[in-house]
Design an enzyme around this catalytic site. Structure first.
Site, mmCIF file in Angstrom:
data_model
loop_
_atom_site.group_PDB
_atom_site.id
_atom_site.type_symbol
_atom_site.label_atom_id
_atom_site.label_comp_id
_atom_site.label_asym_id
_atom_site.label_seq_id
_atom_site.Cartn_x
_atom_site.Cartn_y
_atom_site.Cartn_z
ATOM 1 N N TRP A 1 48.541 41.332 50.352
ATOM 2 C CA TRP A 1 48.078 41.472 48.967
ATOM 3 C C TRP A 1 46.673 42.034 49.102
ATOM 4 O O TRP A 1 45.749 41.333 49.522
ATOM 5 C CB TRP A 1 48.080 40.108 48.275
ATOM 6 C CG TRP A 1 47.751 40.178 46.818
ATOM 7 C CD1 TRP A 1 48.636 40.402 45.807
ATOM 8 C CD2 TRP A 1 46.482 40.009 46.201
ATOM 9 N NE1 TRP A 1 47.980 40.392 44.601
ATOM 10 C CE2 TRP A 1 46.650 40.154 44.806
ATOM 11 C CE3 TRP A 1 45.186 39.765 46.688
ATOM 12 C CZ2 TRP A 1 45.605 40.055 43.908
ATOM 13 C CZ3 TRP A 1 44.139 39.667 45.790
ATOM 14 C CH2 TRP A 1 44.358 39.811 44.401
ATOM 15 N N GLU B 1 52.236 37.644 32.311
ATOM 16 C CA GLU B 1 52.428 37.758 33.762
ATOM 17 C C GLU B 1 53.658 38.560 34.148
ATOM 18 O O GLU B 1 53.607 39.371 35.056
ATOM 19 C CB GLU B 1 52.721 36.367 34.330
ATOM 20 C CG GLU B 1 51.603 35.541 34.751
ATOM 21 C CD GLU B 1 52.096 34.299 35.453
ATOM 22 O OE1 GLU B 1 52.631 33.406 34.779
ATOM 23 O OE2 GLU B 1 51.935 34.225 36.677
HETATM 24 C C1 F6R Z 1 50.998 31.309 36.568
HETATM 25 C C2 F6R Z 1 50.611 30.828 37.869
HETATM 26 C C3 F6R Z 1 49.170 30.776 38.190
HETATM 27 C C4 F6R Z 1 48.875 29.502 38.999
HETATM 28 C C5 F6R Z 1 47.411 29.480 39.456
HETATM 29 C C6 F6R Z 1 47.084 28.205 40.198
HETATM 30 O O1 F6R Z 1 52.379 31.299 36.419
HETATM 31 O O2 F6R Z 1 51.434 30.494 38.668
HETATM 32 O O3 F6R Z 1 48.384 30.832 37.044
HETATM 33 O O4 F6R Z 1 49.146 28.389 38.196
HETATM 34 O O5 F6R Z 1 47.197 30.571 40.299
HETATM 35 O O6 F6R Z 1 47.910 28.026 41.302
HETATM 36 P P1 F6R Z 1 48.032 26.618 41.991
HETATM 37 O O7 F6R Z 1 48.708 25.696 41.040
HETATM 38 O O8 F6R Z 1 48.852 26.862 43.226
HETATM 39 O O9 F6R Z 1 46.642 26.159 42.291
#
Ligand code: F6R
Length: 612
Positions: A74, A494
């Site tokens: 990425w 998204e």
């Molecule tokens: C949206 C999504 C992101 C994550 C964010 C936090 O669908 O998946 O907004 O919620 O990047 O990720 P975590 O929960 O892994 O810290």
């Protein structure tokens, strides 16, 4: 962000690395590459685009080695291109490195190396790493394994930022070296083979036994051994942990996409999250926490800190905690919290929510609170994740692996767990018990109520088709419904790339209503009987101005002229987001499908955001 994979054993590394990369692709999908150790030394093949493009490279067929490293990227530094893809080699092509994370001082390190005669062929921050290792290794007199580890250690000491690094070197044809700091990496233990991955599901089909590396710990993997070294390069032993995730949970099965599968898994993931924590007429059980009444009485403020969807779950939890525990609760975006000098004392309780447990900002925000003496609780879906290891207490959501980039089942499980936590605190504090009992019953009813919502799938799919060419969609709600509006809007933008915003319904008149014009779509969420009439009035104002309306409600709305009303089962408004979000998840999903987009891997996004 990027995905890393490694294999050492008796089998050919290439197919195992490719298999792992395909499973890790949701972490990044700009370019991919692998390097294996051949009799003649390191051989490396990379390509721009998805892992399938790497598989299509003719040169990949020459890779025969039984030890290798791989990466799916990425892009952060440098556009997606073959030169910028990993693995990166040093100028002598004796050391190959894949890296997840960001090296903040790479410009300074590049200058240092350039002044020492090194050349650079990519725009990446990573390329300094193999060259620095080479620089320090050449400075060493000896050429033993410990000398090479010393060179890695000297390199790591120069790096500012975050990294999970896998290294191959031609002098150690049977071994692979790894080190990490603030970036995820697990080691899978097999029989006569060992694996590296940036997360568990990618290698779950090969092993269920894992070692978790802490920051600045080094490991050397050979086919029948994993050696661990601390920062002083002293050997130490590590306990292996068995992860009992079901392999099918990281497979698509009969579903077209992981996202759809994960939406439909929610009755199960919620049931698993509730587990033995809640049962009728019994106190809530959260064995992982050691929290006393005296401590809770001393808490003057709770901070909930998270990013994205996890933050939206936290917004709902704020309302539950304040209502049931009567403790002031603030919600903060992790990337803001860590830099805004928040008021934290020993009386502050900080709760961090992260599906992956690897989100860089959330981890940094947790470290900050710890430094200032607050107690910290991590809520995560991933056993042994970095966040969990940093926190005073860890609570798991047990939603099973979430593979689709857009979070669905993790979100609903997070709210369930936070509601249980709020009731647990309320019971400890001796708060009013009738309401607590009622909410417990409602929590237990969630899985079957979600099943009922799935009966509306066709209705939602049809509406998705109607609005799939929209340019803008607005989501509105009041109170707890506003928190779901935020999540619905995030899901839609998204994966469908439709511009969408969420507003507290009462705010419409203070500006956003200027955007309403004939044919625009408004999604209204109404689950709180105290607020429903207010939101209806706001909806009337947009209908008058020609808006199309998609309503999610558990109320009897009467005779209003809404275009589509999805009726969901009744439930306490405190946990209603767990139900009302489901039609919004399905709406976003079917719009994305209608537009022919890659639902599971939306553009520019990656599943876990391990860089700032
Ligand atoms: C949206 C999504 C992101 C994550 C964010 C936090 O669908 O998946 O907004 O919620 O990047 O990720 P975590 O929960 O892994 O810290």
């Amino acid at each position: 962000m990027c995905g890393i994979i490694g294999y050492v054993g008796d089998r050919k590394a290439k197919p195992i690395l490719i298999n792992g990369l395909l499973r890790l692709e949701y972490r990044g999908y700009d370019s991919a590459g692998i390097a294996t150790m051949e009799n003649s030394g390191i051989k490396c093949v990379k390509n721009k685009g998805r892992v399938a493009e790497l598989e299509n490279c003719e040169e990949i067929n020459i890779l025969e080695g039984t030890i290798g490293i791989g990466h799916t990227r990425w892009a952060t530094h440098g556009k997606p291109s073959i030169e910028n893809s990993h693995p990166h080699l040093d100028n002598k092509r004796t050391t190959a490195v894949v890296h997840n994370g960001i090296i903040e001082n790479y410009v300074e390190l590049r200058n240092f190396l350039t002044n020492n005669g090194y050349e650079f062929f990519s725009q990446t921050d990573t390329e300094v790493i193999p060259n620095l290792i080479n620089y320090f290794y050449n400075k060493n007199e000896g050429k033993s394994k410990i000398d090479f580890l010393r060179a890695i250690k000297s390199t790591v000491e120069k790096l500012k930022g975050s990294f999970a690094i896998e290294i191959l070197n031609n002098d150690f044809k049977d071994e692979m070296f790894v080190v990490r700091k603030d970036s995820p990496m697990v080691i899978g233990k097999g029989v006569n083979e060992n694996y590296i991955s940036s997360d568990i599901p990618a290698i779950l089909s090969f092993t269920k036994d894992f070692y978790f590396l802490n920051d600045l710990e080094f490991a050397v993997l050979s086919k029948d051994n994993v050696e661990f070294y601390d920062i002083n390069l002293e050997r130490f032993d590590k306990q292996v942990k068995n992860i009992d995730w079901d392999m099918s949970s990281s497979e698509k099965g009969d579903y077209d996409d992981f996202m759809l599968k994960e939406i439909f898994e929610q009755p199960k993931s919620i049931r698993e999250t509730i587990g033995a924590r809640v049962s009728k007429n019994n106190m809530i059980q959260i064995d992982e926490l050691e929290i006393t009444k005296e401590y809770l009485q001393s808490v003057d403020r709770i901070y909930i800190v998270a990013c994205g969807t996890a933050m939206n779950a936290g917004m709902t939890a704020k309302k539950i905690l304040e209502h049931f525990c009567k403790i002031q609760t603030e919600i903060d975006i992790a990337s803001e919290f860590r830099y805004r000098d928040p008021l934290i004392t020993e009386k502050t309780l900080c709760i961090y929510i992260s599906q992956s447990g690897e989100t860089a900002d959330t981890i940094a925000a947790l470290k900050l609170a710890k430094e200032k003496g607050a107690k910290t609780i991590a809520i995560s879906n991933v056993i042994g994740s970095s966040l969990v290891r940093e926190a005073d207490f860890a609570l798991y959501t047990h939603a099973g692996p979430e593979i689709a980039v857009a979070s669905t089942k993790a979100y609903t499980s997070q709210i369930v767990l936070l509601a249980i936590l709020a009731l647990y605190f309320a019971e400890i504090l001796g708060c009013e018990s009738e309401e607590i009992e009622k909410l417990k019953e409602e929590i237990l009813s969630l899985p079957s109520k979600i099943e009922e919502i799935f009966d509306n799938t066709e209705q939602i799919r049809k509406f998705a088709k109607i609005i799939s060419n929209e340019k803008d969609v607005f989501f509105i709600g009041r109170g707890i419904d506003y928190t779901v509006a935020l999540e619905g809007s995030l899901k839609l933008k998204e994966i469908s790339y439709i511009h969408s915003e969420a507003y507290s319904a009462g705010e419409l008149k203070h500006g956003p209503i200027a955007l309403i014009e004939n044919g625009i779509t408004i999604v209204g969420i109404m689950t709180d009987s105290n607020l429903v009439q207010k939101t209806i009035s706001n909806l009337q104002e947009v209908v008058t101005r020609g808006a199309k309306t998609f309503i999610v409600t558990n109320q009897n709305l009467g005779n209003f002229n809404f275009d589509e009303v999805v009726k969901i089962p009744e439930i306490s408004s405190y946990i209603s987001p767990i139900l009302s979000v489901v039609p919004l998840q399905l709406l976003a999903y079917y719009i994305s499908k209608e537009k022919g987009l890659d639902v599971d891997k939306p553009r520019n996004l990656a599943k876990s955001v391990t860089v700032e």
